[in-house]
Design a protein around this motif. Structure first.
Motif, PDB file in Angstrom:
ATOM      1  N   ARG A 105      14.161   6.480  11.158  1.00 28.28           N
ATOM      2  CA  ARG A 105      14.799   7.561  11.937  1.00 28.28           C
ATOM      3  C   ARG A 105      15.128   7.098  13.353  1.00 28.28           C
ATOM      4  NH1 ARG A 105      10.995  10.508   9.152  1.00 28.28           N
ATOM      5  NH2 ARG A 105       9.562  10.556  10.924  1.00 28.28           N
ATOM      6  N   ARG A 106      14.199   6.395  13.981  1.00 24.09           N
ATOM      7  CA  ARG A 106      14.415   5.912  15.357  1.00 24.09           C
ATOM      8  C   ARG A 106      15.613   4.970  15.420  1.00 24.09           C
ATOM      9  NH1 ARG A 106      11.493   1.420  17.752  1.00 24.09           N
ATOM     10  NH2 ARG A 106      12.028   1.365  19.934  1.00 24.09           N
ATOM     11  N   VAL A 144       0.874  -1.167   0.000  1.00 26.74           N
ATOM     12  CA  VAL A 144       0.000   0.000   0.000  1.00 26.74           C
ATOM     13  C   VAL A 144       0.910   1.215   0.000  1.00 26.74           C
ATOM     14  CG1 VAL A 144      -1.757   1.288   1.261  1.00 26.74           C
ATOM     15  CG2 VAL A 144      -1.860  -1.219   1.188  1.00 26.74           C
ATOM     16  N   ALA A 145       0.875   1.967  -1.104  1.00 27.74           N
ATOM     17  CA  ALA A 145       1.774   3.107  -1.267  1.00 27.74           C
ATOM     18  C   ALA A 145       1.475   4.187  -0.237  1.00 27.74           C
ATOM     19  CB  ALA A 145       1.646   3.680  -2.670  1.00 27.74           C
ATOM     20  N   PRO A 146       2.524   4.770   0.361  1.00 27.39           N
ATOM     21  CA  PRO A 146       2.312   5.842   1.337  1.00 27.39           C
ATOM     22  C   PRO A 146       1.772   7.099   0.663  1.00 27.39           C
ATOM     23  CG  PRO A 146       4.664   5.399   1.033  1.00 27.39           C
ATOM     24  CD  PRO A 146       3.915   4.420   0.200  1.00 27.39           C
ATOM     25  N   GLY A 147       1.085   7.890   1.465  1.00 30.88           N
ATOM     26  CA  GLY A 147       0.587   9.167   0.967  1.00 30.88           C
ATOM     27  C   GLY A 147      -0.807   9.095   0.379  1.00 30.88           C
ATOM     28  N   GLY A 148      -1.349   7.895   0.254  1.00 25.42           N
ATOM     29  CA  GLY A 148      -2.702   7.747  -0.266  1.00 25.42           C
ATOM     30  C   GLY A 148      -3.717   7.764   0.858  1.00 25.42           C
ATOM     31  N   PRO A 149      -4.953   7.459   0.527  1.00 25.25           N
ATOM     32  CA  PRO A 149      -5.999   7.480   1.558  1.00 25.25           C
ATOM     33  C   PRO A 149      -5.847   6.367   2.601  1.00 25.25           C
ATOM     34  CG  PRO A 149      -6.877   6.669  -0.523  1.00 25.25           C
ATOM     35  CD  PRO A 149      -5.471   7.127  -0.785  1.00 25.25           C
ATOM     36  N   GLN A 150      -5.118   5.286   2.271  1.00 25.92           N
ATOM     37  CA  GLN A 150      -4.974   4.171   3.192  1.00 25.92           C
ATOM     38  C   GLN A 150      -3.740   4.269   4.076  1.00 25.92           C
ATOM     39  OE1 GLN A 150      -5.084   1.039   0.199  1.00 25.92           O
ATOM     40  NE2 GLN A 150      -7.035   0.347   1.063  1.00 25.92           N
ATOM     41  N   SER A 151      -2.726   5.037   3.665  1.00 29.07           N
ATOM     42  CA  SER A 151      -1.460   5.057   4.393  1.00 29.07           C
ATOM     43  C   SER A 151      -0.845   6.447   4.388  1.00 29.07           C
ATOM     44  CB  SER A 151      -0.477   4.075   3.741  1.00 29.07           C
ATOM     45  OG  SER A 151       0.810   4.221   4.292  1.00 29.07           O
ATOM     46  N   THR A 152      -0.462   6.900   5.576  1.00 27.92           N
ATOM     47  CA  THR A 152       0.207   8.200   5.674  1.00 27.92           C
ATOM     48  C   THR A 152       1.688   8.103   5.331  1.00 27.92           C
ATOM     49  OG1 THR A 152       0.728   7.876   8.004  1.00 27.92           O
ATOM     50  CG2 THR A 152      -1.388   8.946   7.482  1.00 27.92           C
ATOM     51  N   GLY A 153       2.240   6.885   5.436  1.00 26.56           N
ATOM     52  CA  GLY A 153       3.655   6.702   5.137  1.00 26.56           C
ATOM     53  C   GLY A 153       4.586   7.075   6.264  1.00 26.56           C
ATOM     54  N   THR A 154       4.065   7.340   7.447  1.00 29.02           N
ATOM     55  CA  THR A 154       4.930   7.767   8.543  1.00 29.02           C
ATOM     56  C   THR A 154       5.547   6.605   9.305  1.00 29.02           C
ATOM     57  OG1 THR A 154       3.043   7.923  10.035  1.00 29.02           O
ATOM     58  CG2 THR A 154       3.681   9.941   8.893  1.00 29.02           C
ATOM     59  N   GLY A 155       4.935   5.432   9.281  1.00 27.72           N
ATOM     60  CA  GLY A 155       5.406   4.307  10.088  1.00 27.72           C
ATOM     61  C   GLY A 155       6.820   3.872   9.762  1.00 27.72           C
ATOM     62  N   LEU A 156       7.076   3.530   8.500  1.00 36.17           N
ATOM     63  CA  LEU A 156       8.415   3.060   8.125  1.00 36.17           C
ATOM     64  C   LEU A 156       9.450   4.171   8.239  1.00 36.17           C
ATOM     65  CD1 LEU A 156       7.728   0.757   5.041  1.00 36.17           C
ATOM     66  CD2 LEU A 156       8.152   0.104   7.411  1.00 36.17           C
ATOM     67  N   ALA A 157       9.075   5.403   7.869  1.00 43.54           N
ATOM     68  CA  ALA A 157      10.016   6.524   7.971  1.00 43.54           C
ATOM     69  C   ALA A 157      10.376   6.790   9.433  1.00 43.54           C
ATOM     70  CB  ALA A 157       9.422   7.771   7.322  1.00 43.54           C
ATOM     71  N   SER A 158       9.392   6.726  10.322  1.00 39.52           N
ATOM     72  CA  SER A 158       9.654   6.938  11.754  1.00 39.52           C
ATOM     73  C   SER A 158      10.549   5.845  12.317  1.00 39.52           C
ATOM     74  CB  SER A 158       8.340   6.969  12.532  1.00 39.52           C
ATOM     75  OG  SER A 158       7.578   8.072  12.151  1.00 39.52           O
ATOM     76  N   LEU A 159      10.283   4.595  11.915  1.00 39.16           N
ATOM     77  CA  LEU A 159      11.118   3.481  12.369  1.00 39.16           C
ATOM     78  C   LEU A 159      12.551   3.664  11.888  1.00 39.16           C
ATOM     79  CD1 LEU A 159      11.479   0.753  13.763  1.00 39.16           C
ATOM     80  CD2 LEU A 159      10.683  -0.336  11.639  1.00 39.16           C
ATOM     81  N   VAL A 211      20.708   3.213  16.986  1.00 39.31           N
ATOM     82  CA  VAL A 211      21.690   2.198  16.590  1.00 39.31           C
ATOM     83  C   VAL A 211      22.827   2.802  15.772  1.00 39.31           C
ATOM     84  CG1 VAL A 211      21.986   0.030  15.324  1.00 39.31           C
ATOM     85  CG2 VAL A 211      19.914   0.416  16.625  1.00 39.31           C
ATOM     86  N   GLY A 212      22.531   3.836  14.993  1.00 40.84           N
ATOM     87  CA  GLY A 212      23.547   4.465  14.163  1.00 40.84           C
ATOM     88  C   GLY A 212      23.100   4.566  12.723  1.00 40.84           C
ATOM     89  N   PRO A 213      23.858   5.306  11.929  1.00 38.44           N
ATOM     90  CA  PRO A 213      23.454   5.581  10.546  1.00 38.44           C
ATOM     91  C   PRO A 213      23.444   4.344   9.641  1.00 38.44           C
ATOM     92  CG  PRO A 213      25.651   6.428  10.974  1.00 38.44           C
ATOM     93  CD  PRO A 213      25.104   5.948  12.287  1.00 38.44           C
TER      94      PRO A 213
END
Length: 169
Positions: free
Chosen positions: A128-129, A111-126, A134-136
């Motif tokens: 960054r965290r 499910v592509a991020p940015g559509g009505p079903q997904s904001t796309g923040t979950g994987l990006a937040s993970l 853990v490191g770059p």
């Protein structure tokens, strides 16, 4: 069934609500995921098949707590929307040289991020965290192939070798 779900939920909540260390053995989260998937199994019934495979060495790798959970939640949410029944969710963890790879795979479509079903923040937040904790070199990636969506976490494998070290992780 009620006793099983109640105990599984209590065990899972104990894991989620307890004070966490910056890094803990992956085994702790995988054990909690077993409980979480027991609860979800009651919710989905025969419409869900799950499996967790983990190398012994991978269970001892020190990782940020609740690292795999977001991927499992995505697999259930988006897989539940796009997969024929039964939805299949597989978690696999293994050490590859000096790296830990954890893959959460589910039947269905990406499910592509940015559509009505997904904001796309979950994987990006993970991502960054993990890079902060853990490191770059930490990586989160995904791909879709042959009716499966595969999300992969790759982090340096720093093992907790003794019980004393595990308690400090």
């Amino acid at each position: 069934a009620i006793d099983t779900v109640t105990q599984a939920l209590a065990n899972y909540l104990h894991f989620v609500l307890r004070p966490a260390r910056p890094l803990e053995p992956l085994a702790r989260e995988l054990d909690a995921l077993e409980e979480y998937l027991t609860v979800q199994g009651m919710r989905f019934g025969a419409g869900l098949e799950t499996r967790i495979d983990c190398d012994f060495d991978a269970r001892r790798v020190a990782v940020p707590p609740v690292m795999v959970q977001p991927l499992v939640e995505n697999a259930l949410k988006y897989g539940g929307q796009t997969s024929p029944r039964p939805l299949r969710v597989h978690v696999a963890a293994r050490c590859e040289g000096e790296w830990l790879e954890v893959e959460v795979a589910n039947t269905g479509r990406w499910v592509a991020p940015g559509g009505p079903q997904s904001t796309g923040t979950g994987l990006a937040s993970l991502q960054r965290r993990l890079q902060v904790l853990v490191g770059p070199a930490a990586q989160v990636s995904h791909r879709e192939e042959d009716g499966w969506v595969r999300a992969v976490i790759r982090v340096p494998a720093v093992c907790c070798r003794s019980l004393r070290t595990v308690m400090r992780c």
